[in-house]
Design a protein around this motif. Structure first.
Motif, PDB file in Angstrom:
ATOM      1  N   GLY A  12       2.742  -0.640 -12.804  1.00  0.00           N
ATOM      2  CA  GLY A  12       4.067  -1.060 -12.364  1.00  0.00           C
ATOM      3  C   GLY A  12       4.277  -0.838 -10.878  1.00  0.00           C
ATOM      4  O   GLY A  12       4.929  -1.649 -10.204  1.00  0.00           O
ATOM      5  N   SER A  13       3.712   0.243 -10.331  1.00  0.00           N
ATOM      6  CA  SER A  13       3.815   0.484  -8.891  1.00  0.00           C
ATOM      7  C   SER A  13       3.075  -0.582  -8.105  1.00  0.00           C
ATOM      8  O   SER A  13       3.539  -1.011  -7.038  1.00  0.00           O
ATOM      9  CB  SER A  13       3.259   1.869  -8.557  1.00  0.00           C
ATOM     10  OG  SER A  13       3.976   2.882  -9.236  1.00  0.00           O
ATOM     11  N   TRP A  67       2.216   6.692 -19.909  1.00  0.00           N
ATOM     12  CA  TRP A  67       3.041   6.732 -18.704  1.00  0.00           C
ATOM     13  C   TRP A  67       2.227   6.604 -17.409  1.00  0.00           C
ATOM     14  O   TRP A  67       2.580   5.804 -16.537  1.00  0.00           O
ATOM     15  CB  TRP A  67       3.885   8.003 -18.707  1.00  0.00           C
ATOM     16  CG  TRP A  67       4.451   8.386 -17.367  1.00  0.00           C
ATOM     17  CD1 TRP A  67       4.241   9.533 -16.693  1.00  0.00           C
ATOM     18  CD2 TRP A  67       5.339   7.614 -16.555  1.00  0.00           C
ATOM     19  NE1 TRP A  67       4.921   9.541 -15.509  1.00  0.00           N
ATOM     20  CE2 TRP A  67       5.605   8.367 -15.397  1.00  0.00           C
ATOM     21  CE3 TRP A  67       5.923   6.356 -16.681  1.00  0.00           C
ATOM     22  CZ2 TRP A  67       6.447   7.914 -14.372  1.00  0.00           C
ATOM     23  CZ3 TRP A  67       6.752   5.899 -15.666  1.00  0.00           C
ATOM     24  CH2 TRP A  67       7.004   6.669 -14.543  1.00  0.00           C
ATOM     25  N   PRO A  68       1.130   7.362 -17.197  1.00  0.00           N
ATOM     26  CA  PRO A  68       0.386   7.189 -15.939  1.00  0.00           C
ATOM     27  C   PRO A  68      -0.199   5.786 -15.783  1.00  0.00           C
ATOM     28  O   PRO A  68      -0.162   5.214 -14.678  1.00  0.00           O
ATOM     29  CB  PRO A  68      -0.718   8.248 -16.022  1.00  0.00           C
ATOM     30  CG  PRO A  68      -0.250   9.231 -17.027  1.00  0.00           C
ATOM     31  CD  PRO A  68       0.550   8.453 -18.014  1.00  0.00           C
ATOM     32  N   VAL A  69      -0.698   5.225 -16.871  1.00  0.00           N
ATOM     33  CA  VAL A  69      -1.318   3.896 -16.780  1.00  0.00           C
ATOM     34  C   VAL A  69      -0.269   2.838 -16.454  1.00  0.00           C
ATOM     35  O   VAL A  69      -0.415   2.054 -15.503  1.00  0.00           O
ATOM     36  CB  VAL A  69      -2.045   3.559 -18.105  1.00  0.00           C
ATOM     37  CG1 VAL A  69      -2.680   2.176 -18.019  1.00  0.00           C
ATOM     38  CG2 VAL A  69      -3.100   4.615 -18.410  1.00  0.00           C
ATOM     39  N   ALA A  81       0.831  -1.210   0.000  1.00  0.00           N
ATOM     40  CA  ALA A  81       0.000   0.000   0.000  1.00  0.00           C
ATOM     41  C   ALA A  81       0.862   1.255   0.000  1.00  0.00           C
ATOM     42  O   ALA A  81       0.556   2.243  -0.685  1.00  0.00           O
ATOM     43  CB  ALA A  81      -0.924  -0.006   1.213  1.00  0.00           C
ATOM     44  N   ILE A  82       1.968   1.241   0.769  1.00  0.00           N
ATOM     45  CA  ILE A  82       2.857   2.411   0.804  1.00  0.00           C
ATOM     46  C   ILE A  82       3.448   2.685  -0.571  1.00  0.00           C
ATOM     47  O   ILE A  82       3.435   3.824  -1.064  1.00  0.00           O
ATOM     48  CB  ILE A  82       3.973   2.188   1.850  1.00  0.00           C
ATOM     49  CG1 ILE A  82       3.390   2.197   3.261  1.00  0.00           C
ATOM     50  CG2 ILE A  82       5.043   3.268   1.726  1.00  0.00           C
ATOM     51  CD1 ILE A  82       4.398   1.830   4.329  1.00  0.00           C
ATOM     52  N   ILE A  83       3.961   1.645  -1.225  1.00  0.00           N
ATOM     53  CA  ILE A  83       4.591   1.837  -2.535  1.00  0.00           C
ATOM     54  C   ILE A  83       3.565   2.204  -3.593  1.00  0.00           C
ATOM     55  O   ILE A  83       3.786   3.120  -4.409  1.00  0.00           O
ATOM     56  CB  ILE A  83       5.370   0.568  -2.925  1.00  0.00           C
ATOM     57  CG1 ILE A  83       6.526   0.337  -1.954  1.00  0.00           C
ATOM     58  CG2 ILE A  83       5.902   0.669  -4.357  1.00  0.00           C
ATOM     59  CD1 ILE A  83       7.312  -0.926  -2.217  1.00  0.00           C
ATOM     60  N   VAL A 143       9.663   4.887  -2.377  1.00  0.00           N
ATOM     61  CA  VAL A 143       8.853   6.039  -2.787  1.00  0.00           C
ATOM     62  C   VAL A 143       9.710   7.298  -2.850  1.00  0.00           C
ATOM     63  O   VAL A 143       9.582   8.111  -3.778  1.00  0.00           O
ATOM     64  CB  VAL A 143       7.667   6.221  -1.817  1.00  0.00           C
ATOM     65  CG1 VAL A 143       6.853   7.465  -2.193  1.00  0.00           C
ATOM     66  CG2 VAL A 143       6.768   5.000  -1.844  1.00  0.00           C
ATOM     67  N   SER A 144      10.614   7.480  -1.875  1.00  0.00           N
ATOM     68  CA  SER A 144      11.483   8.655  -1.870  1.00  0.00           C
ATOM     69  C   SER A 144      12.413   8.669  -3.085  1.00  0.00           C
ATOM     70  O   SER A 144      12.579   9.709  -3.737  1.00  0.00           O
ATOM     71  CB  SER A 144      12.297   8.676  -0.569  1.00  0.00           C
ATOM     72  OG  SER A 144      13.221   9.734  -0.572  1.00  0.00           O
TER      73      SER A 144
END
Length: 587
Positions: free
Chosen positions: A98-99, A91-93, A41-43, A146-147
């Motif tokens: 991928g995330s 890119w957004p999709v 969930a964080i990633i 994430v950072s």
């Protein structure tokens, strides 16, 4: 723990290994079930927020930089502007999907692998670490992911765009394409999709069962006989975990082959453009299947060569070089590399024992070790430069408060690498001498493509410095010049006091420094670099503040001490006057 010898010993080792491995696997799965959703969930949420939040800025700034740049010719610029909406929309999709995959993979496999790492040979209190390792560290690692992703999307992206929009030199020609070659390239790409993609994917699927069985056979052999990569960590049951996860690796290899087949096919259009020949592009479509088949055969230790035809797709390729002669050349090259490897091992006095593999004998380094050396060198040398005044408190405050770290983030690592190059050239080293007497050569540097691109030019620069035969005063001035002066023109060094007046020598040294700063600029765009460098700058700032406060307290103590001394002197004078007056009255 000794390696078991004999059939009965190997069988007993395998039987006793099963319950130990089962308990570790069960504990790792439980930890993954609890920690995995949190990390995923964080990633997923963090990376998705970064992608969606920065997408409008990426869209506008990309179009602005492409329109502004002079590195592209008019035809190429128009072509890029027409094609650019496709990747910007995808890119957004693809980034969000991928995330999600990255979050699931990192969140579930990190606690599982950390459980097995907790029973390593060099870990104390193994029972405690089996339950603790992989819990909080996985959550902290997810925040780090994430950072670093934020740094890539914000810092690295805009850094690349700044390079794209910079003005070019007068003698530099902009990149452009010829419109007459475009139809042939498009035709080759359209023909490659229905030919290369199905055939390469079919080959990957056809060889996947053999890859699965071959991998299982090798892993079971290493597990039972304690050979191969499991020879050095006999107590760590990674072989069992690899056996369970091996089907996932095979599936990933098949999916990767399917995705790469598109890029392999599209590369035929580049071949057609480079060779200016539709025939060469069509020949590549056929030859790439043979190349992929031969590569997978070598990877799976199957028969040499391929049953598919391999046509010549380069005009200037050597026609007389048959596969047999190529194999002979490769064999001779392999023999020479082995001889050099033996000399290197003997020279470093690291002769392998029976319980060590050749990989450990040459001590192959990992990428994290190279980064650790670089930042440790930046920390030590940064404090030295601060004491010498080459790094000021104003530069550190500007980096922390205003975010302008370009000067420090490029010049400080460049200073450290330059010091390494100078020491390596002076000691006549075959590679690069890094900390603790470790020599970084072609044999032990990390098998990482990004680091190979960065380390290869450094070896060449070290040889160039060795040929220049710098004097000691020149080396000292170079370290100052890379921190305090520009290195763009010869006139930049006029007031620097550089001891040599030879303009050719100056130009060569300036070229080396410019190239070194360019390499470091590329390093700053790698994920994780900015995070670690910011932590280093914060440590410098705390040291400067503490040093300033200690200096202030020292001056206050000195002033108080001087005041006390003055008061004591005044009291002594007054006492002496009183005594003299009393003596006069007595007289």
């Amino acid at each position: 723990m000794e390696v078991p010898i004999g059939s009965l010993a190997k069988l007993w080792s395998f039987i006793s290994f099963l319950p130990f491995f089962s308990l570790l696997l069960l504990l790792g799965i439980l930890k993954a079930v609890v920690i995995g959703p949190i990390v995923a969930a964080i990633i997923f949420i963090g990376n998705s927020a970064v992608i969606i939040g920065l997408w409008p800025a990426h869209l506008l700034w990309t179009y602005y930089c492409v329109i502004k740049t002079r590195r592209f010719g008019l035809t190429l610029k128009m072509l890029v502007l027409v094609v650019l909406p496709v990747p910007l929309v995808l890119w957004p999709v693809l980034g969000v999907l991928g995330s999600l995959a990255l979050g699931i993979g990192y969140g579930y496999f990190t606690p599982l692998i950390a459980t097995f790492e907790a029973v390593g040979e060099h870990v104390a209190d193994k029972l405690y670490h089996c339950f603790i390792d992989g819990c909080w560290s996985s959550i902290r690692g997810g925040c780090t992911v994430v950072s670093d992703f934020l740094d890539v999307c914000f810092h690295s992206y805009f850094s690349y765009m700044d390079d794209l929009s910079e003005n070019i030199e007068d003698d530099e020609k902009p990149l452009d394409v010829e419109l007459t070659k475009i139809p042939g390239c498009v035709l080759v790409c359209l023909l490659a999709l229905p030919i290369d993609v199905p055939v390469i994917s079919t080959l990957a699927v056809f060889k996947s069962p053999y890859m699965l069985l071959k991998g299982w056979q090798r892993l079971f052999h290493d597990l039972i006989g304690r050979e191969g990569p499991f020879l050095e960590t006999v107590c760590v049951p990674f072989a069992g975990l690899a056996i369970i996860l091996w089907p996932i690796a095979v599936t990933g290899a098949v999916v990767t082959a399917f995705i790469c087949s598109f890029f392999l096919g599209f590369y035929g259009g580049i071949i057609a453009y480079q060779e200016d020949s539709l025939k060469m592009g069509l020949a590549y479509i056929v030859s790439v299947i043979s190349l992929f088949d031969e590569y997978t055969n070598d990877l799976l230790y199957l028969r040499e060569g391929s049953c598919f035809p391999r046509l010549n797709y380069r005009k200037h390729q050597n026609h007389s070089a048959t596969p047999e002669t190529e194999r002979k050349k490769l064999g001779e090259q392999y023999k020479v590399e082995n001889d050099n490897l033996r000399l290197n091992v003997n020279r470093t006095k690291l002769a392998p024992q029976q319980s060590k593999t050749l990989k450990k004998a040459i001590q192959q380094l990992e990428p994290i070790q190279i980064w650790d050396w670089l930042f440790r060198s930046c920390e030590l040398n940064g404090r030295i430069l601060m004491s010498e005044g080459l790094i000021r408190l104003a530069d550190i405050e500007e980096c922390i408060i205003k975010g302008r770290c370009k000067k420090l983030s490029i010049r400080l690592p460049a200073w450290c690498i330059l010091h390494c190059l100078l020491q390596s050239a002076k000691s006549d080293s075959h590679g690069l001498l890094i900390s603790d007497g470790v020599e970084l050569t072609d044999f032990n540097w990390p098998k990482d493509k990004v680091l190979e691109w960065l380390l290869g030019p450094l070896i060449i620069m070290k040889e160039q410095i060795k040929q220049l035969a710098l004097e000691e005063n020149e080396e000292n001035y170079l370290r100052k010049l890379i921190m305090a002066y520009n290195n763009d023109k010869l006139e930049d060094w006029d007031e620097s006091g550089f001891p040599s007046d030879d303009n050719v020598r100056r130009a060569q040294l300036q070229a080396i420094l410019r190239r070194l700063q360019g390499i470091v600029a590329s390093m700053t765009r790698i994920p994780g670099f900015r995070r670690r460098f910011n932590n280093l700058i914060k440590a410098f700032y705390l040291d400067s503040v503490n040093a300033g406060s200690s200096n202030q307290t020292g001056t206050k103590l000195k002033s108080r001490k001087s005041k006390d001394d003055d008061n004591n002197k005044r009291k002594a004078r007054s006492n002496s006057l009183d005594i003299s007056s009393s003596n006069r009255e007595i007289v």
